[in-house]
Design a protein around this motif. Sequence first.
Motif, PDB file in Angstrom:
ATOM      1  N   MET A 398      20.810  17.182 -33.854  1.00  0.00           N
ATOM      2  CA  MET A 398      21.988  16.320 -33.964  1.00  0.00           C
ATOM      3  C   MET A 398      23.200  17.151 -34.357  1.00  0.00           C
ATOM      4  N   GLN A 399      24.390  16.602 -34.052  1.00  0.00           N
ATOM      5  CA  GLN A 399      25.620  17.288 -34.392  1.00  0.00           C
ATOM      6  C   GLN A 399      25.794  17.344 -35.902  1.00  0.00           C
ATOM      7  N   GLU A 400      26.165  18.504 -36.398  1.00  0.00           N
ATOM      8  CA  GLU A 400      26.326  18.651 -37.831  1.00  0.00           C
ATOM      9  C   GLU A 400      27.661  18.057 -38.282  1.00  0.00           C
ATOM     10  N   ILE A 401      27.616  17.258 -39.344  1.00  0.00           N
ATOM     11  CA  ILE A 401      28.817  16.669 -39.930  1.00  0.00           C
ATOM     12  C   ILE A 401      28.809  17.019 -41.403  1.00  0.00           C
ATOM     13  N   GLU A 402      29.935  17.520 -41.869  1.00  0.00           N
ATOM     14  CA  GLU A 402      30.001  17.957 -43.254  1.00  0.00           C
ATOM     15  C   GLU A 402      29.700  16.798 -44.197  1.00  0.00           C
ATOM     16  N   GLY A 403      28.821  17.046 -45.131  1.00  0.00           N
ATOM     17  CA  GLY A 403      28.479  16.019 -46.106  1.00  0.00           C
ATOM     18  C   GLY A 403      27.340  15.120 -45.676  1.00  0.00           C
ATOM     19  N   ILE A 404      26.928  15.252 -44.401  1.00  0.00           N
ATOM     20  CA  ILE A 404      25.825  14.417 -43.906  1.00  0.00           C
ATOM     21  C   ILE A 404      24.704  15.327 -43.455  1.00  0.00           C
ATOM     22  N   GLU A 405      23.511  15.071 -43.953  1.00  0.00           N
ATOM     23  CA  GLU A 405      22.368  15.896 -43.591  1.00  0.00           C
ATOM     24  C   GLU A 405      21.894  15.521 -42.192  1.00  0.00           C
ATOM     25  N   SER A 406      21.804  16.522 -41.323  1.00  0.00           N
ATOM     26  CA  SER A 406      21.389  16.259 -39.956  1.00  0.00           C
ATOM     27  C   SER A 406      19.896  15.998 -39.887  1.00  0.00           C
ATOM     28  N   MET A 407      19.488  15.309 -38.809  1.00  0.00           N
ATOM     29  CA  MET A 407      18.075  14.993 -38.623  1.00  0.00           C
ATOM     30  C   MET A 407      17.325  16.219 -38.103  1.00  0.00           C
ATOM     31  N   ASP A 408      16.098  16.390 -38.569  1.00  0.00           N
ATOM     32  CA  ASP A 408      15.263  17.443 -38.007  1.00  0.00           C
ATOM     33  C   ASP A 408      14.537  16.901 -36.782  1.00  0.00           C
ATOM     34  N   LEU A 409      13.656  17.698 -36.214  1.00  0.00           N
ATOM     35  CA  LEU A 409      12.997  17.319 -34.972  1.00  0.00           C
ATOM     36  C   LEU A 409      12.199  16.030 -35.118  1.00  0.00           C
ATOM     37  N   GLN A 410      11.381  15.911 -36.166  1.00  0.00           N
ATOM     38  CA  GLN A 410      10.551  14.720 -36.349  1.00  0.00           C
ATOM     39  C   GLN A 410      11.424  13.487 -36.580  1.00  0.00           C
ATOM     40  N   ALA A 411      12.492  13.670 -37.370  1.00  0.00           N
ATOM     41  CA  ALA A 411      13.384  12.537 -37.624  1.00  0.00           C
ATOM     42  C   ALA A 411      14.052  12.097 -36.325  1.00  0.00           C
ATOM     43  N   ASN A 412      14.399  13.066 -35.491  1.00  0.00           N
ATOM     44  CA  ASN A 412      15.016  12.729 -34.220  1.00  0.00           C
ATOM     45  C   ASN A 412      14.042  11.962 -33.321  1.00  0.00           C
ATOM     46  N   ILE A 413      12.764  12.385 -33.324  1.00  0.00           N
ATOM     47  CA  ILE A 413      11.753  11.670 -32.541  1.00  0.00           C
ATOM     48  C   ILE A 413      11.579  10.253 -33.059  1.00  0.00           C
ATOM     49  N   ASP A 414      11.507  10.119 -34.389  1.00  0.00           N
ATOM     50  CA  ASP A 414      11.368   8.778 -34.973  1.00  0.00           C
ATOM     51  C   ASP A 414      12.553   7.909 -34.588  1.00  0.00           C
ATOM     52  N   TYR A 415      13.753   8.513 -34.624  1.00  0.00           N
ATOM     53  CA  TYR A 415      14.953   7.751 -34.282  1.00  0.00           C
ATOM     54  C   TYR A 415      14.904   7.312 -32.813  1.00  0.00           C
ATOM     55  N   LEU A 416      14.508   8.242 -31.922  1.00  0.00           N
ATOM     56  CA  LEU A 416      14.450   7.917 -30.496  1.00  0.00           C
ATOM     57  C   LEU A 416      13.393   6.849 -30.221  1.00  0.00           C
ATOM     58  N   GLU A 417      12.252   6.928 -30.912  1.00  0.00           N
ATOM     59  CA  GLU A 417      11.213   5.903 -30.713  1.00  0.00           C
ATOM     60  C   GLU A 417      11.731   4.527 -31.129  1.00  0.00           C
ATOM     61  N   ALA A 418      12.465   4.498 -32.229  1.00  0.00           N
ATOM     62  CA  ALA A 418      13.033   3.221 -32.670  1.00  0.00           C
ATOM     63  C   ALA A 418      14.052   2.707 -31.652  1.00  0.00           C
ATOM     64  N   GLN A 419      14.863   3.636 -31.124  1.00  0.00           N
ATOM     65  CA  GLN A 419      15.855   3.245 -30.113  1.00  0.00           C
ATOM     66  C   GLN A 419      15.173   2.708 -28.863  1.00  0.00           C
ATOM     67  N   ILE A 420      14.115   3.383 -28.423  1.00  0.00           N
ATOM     68  CA  ILE A 420      13.399   2.958 -27.207  1.00  0.00           C
ATOM     69  C   ILE A 420      12.777   1.581 -27.416  1.00  0.00           C
ATOM     70  N   SER A 421      12.176   1.381 -28.579  1.00  0.00           N
ATOM     71  CA  SER A 421      11.572   0.081 -28.868  1.00  0.00           C
ATOM     72  C   SER A 421      12.629  -1.020 -28.848  1.00  0.00           C
ATOM     73  N   MET A 422      13.783  -0.733 -29.462  1.00  0.00           N
ATOM     74  CA  MET A 422      14.855  -1.731 -29.503  1.00  0.00           C
ATOM     75  C   MET A 422      15.396  -1.994 -28.099  1.00  0.00           C
ATOM     76  N   LEU A 423      15.592  -0.912 -27.324  1.00  0.00           N
ATOM     77  CA  LEU A 423      16.129  -1.079 -25.977  1.00  0.00           C
ATOM     78  C   LEU A 423      15.185  -1.886 -25.095  1.00  0.00           C
ATOM     79  N   ARG A 424      13.888  -1.630 -25.211  1.00  0.00           N
ATOM     80  CA  ARG A 424      12.928  -2.396 -24.399  1.00  0.00           C
ATOM     81  C   ARG A 424      12.969  -3.879 -24.736  1.00  0.00           C
ATOM     82  N   ARG A 425      13.083  -4.199 -26.033  1.00  0.00           N
ATOM     83  CA  ARG A 425      13.170  -5.618 -26.418  1.00  0.00           C
ATOM     84  C   ARG A 425      14.450  -6.234 -25.868  1.00  0.00           C
TER      85      ARG A 425
END
Length: 686
Positions: A398-425
């Motif tokens: 993810m794009q780095e933003i000062e003061g905000i901790e960026s997501m690592d690989l697993q967090a990004n996968i978790d985020y994408l899975e949540a997005q996919i689940s929401m989009l399918r619904r």
Amino acid sequence: MFIRAVQIKINSAGSTYGFECKFDSGLNIIKGNNSSGKSTFVNTLLYGLGLEELVGAKGEKTLTSAVRDEFTISGRKHKIDESAVLVEVSNKEGKVVTFRRPLKNEKKSTKLVEVFECSMLREPPAELPKPKALYLHDSGAAKYEEGYLRYLETFLGMELPRVQSSTGDLVHLYPQVVAAALFIEQKRGWTDYIANIPFYKILGAPTRVVQYLLGLDNFALEEKKAITEAEISKIQTSWGYAYHDLQSFAQPLGISVRNIPRLLTSDFQRGDASLWMKINGEEKPLSNVTILKRDEWHALEDKKSEGTTSSSPETVQLLNAETAKLEALTRRYERVSAEARLRNSSLTEFRQLLEQAESDIRKNKTTRKLLQLGAEDDLSIAESRCPTCNSPVSDTLMQEIEGIESMDLQANIDYLEAQISMLRRQIAGLDFSYQESLTTQRQLEVSIVEQREYVVALRNSIVKSDNTLEADIRKQLMLEREINNYIAAENRLSKFLERASGLLERLLEAEKAKKDMPSDLYSASDRTKIRLLEQNFRANAQSFNYASVDVREVTIHPGTLMPALGDLTLREILLKSAHSESSASDFVRLIWAFLIAIYQTSATRQYGGNHPGILLFDEPGQHSMSQDSQKGLVQTFSGTSALQSIVAASFDESPAVFAAVTHGSKFHLIELPEKIIQPLEHDGAL
């Protein structure tokens, strides 16, 4: 495919061990005593190519402990800390790559194959490039660019077709399946013509392998047949929809459809199709019913013209009310149409987002998988590049933003899975609403047409009225609606028949194409190749001294493409007949003859087969094979310079036997030491 060199690398207690050798074009003989580790070397070579399933299983457990646990030198046991195998190969364009696969490594999984796109063994460069990390024995290994089998197939220029499975699906003819006809291991490999095909539920797998290696047209014909059958199915589906549409309109009106079958057949006649209706208990053609209704309408009209006329407030009131209904229907139609357009637009956008998210998560999961396999030093994520878009991302996706901790690989996968689940619904809900809007839209279109006709009829009738006008008007309106419905039904039949003509023409064309296909789906060129395969096979069998039956009676069965007597494969009929039963060694001769004949036929210049040009026979001299037969095999390989052949054998551990078998032949000798694993100079890096 040309194997240039192989190296087994072992680290043990700070020292380096292993074995390495180079191969030439033409015949290569790996000579070693029975206890030298000859089969260990051959199986490790197959493992290095990702083909250990030919030996019977997946992973390093197919190999002996001498390359992954411990080995013995001069009576002393050495425990293996790390080990790996490197196989250097080139393709028909001359491109060289080296595959490196761990045999034992705490940091790297044996599912990881690293590819160096250069020579590492014969002409290593001053500085090695970083390897490409690929995975094996996991879903997508033959499909995605990160999969080893896809890389191998692409590198070798193989275009493997999809073939029918035992479950009715189409499955890939994987490289390991084809390799079973190229690399013949010592034990099970000599029990059938193509014995060690891994189980992938492929129907008639040996036949499929031969068809592919010979480059037969049957795959194209099968595809053409499948397309033709799909076309016929599509025609019948279109016919079914049109038939259902006509029936759905006619049945509620009491109209019956005659001489139109539910499934379109080639003998369908347009002129026989008709609409009928029961009037006063008697079946009549719909056209006659329409005439009767019109006569009735005109009788009422004549009656009105004979009487006095006056204005009717009730009729005016009725007109105003029906006009208001028409306006309400029109407004509702416009609102529903706008909603449908908006929902369709949103659906398109959400589906694009879902497709992108699914692509992103597959790439991120593949990256995670390769990291878990131990390829962290070589992946783009470790090089500060995103595996999805290859753009710089430091150590995050993810794009780095000062003061905000960026997501690592697993967090990004978790985020994408949540997005996919929401989009399918959301897509499911939107699609349901969109289909509802379309249904309502179509219902409103019909209602508006009928309401508009009703209002027009009222306006035409309001100019005259008398005491009976209202009843007559209502009767006339009802007759008009009936007549219009009947006319609409006749129009639908006309449109149906217009469409039927096109569908019938397509059906006749598709059925003719299907009928014109050869019943066995072999072209004239295929039959020529099969005859050539038969000739090559017979010649080979004779040169190898096959004697159980008259080889002139042996054919290549057109159904199985295996050697046969009559309709049975040669081996089966011999097992059933005590008088003609062949010795086991005679059957091995047939296997030699058959596998070499496949190459010879594929390599015939004008036929263009798909054989990779390599054959490996591990201990072909099974079952006390005669020296003359072994000599015939060696001479055949020696005389086929365009084929890289590898024979691994002990030659009865007799120099005299080896000399007799190889006399007069040209070959490259790889002689194994007493024990294959010896001290070896290498850099220690695995």
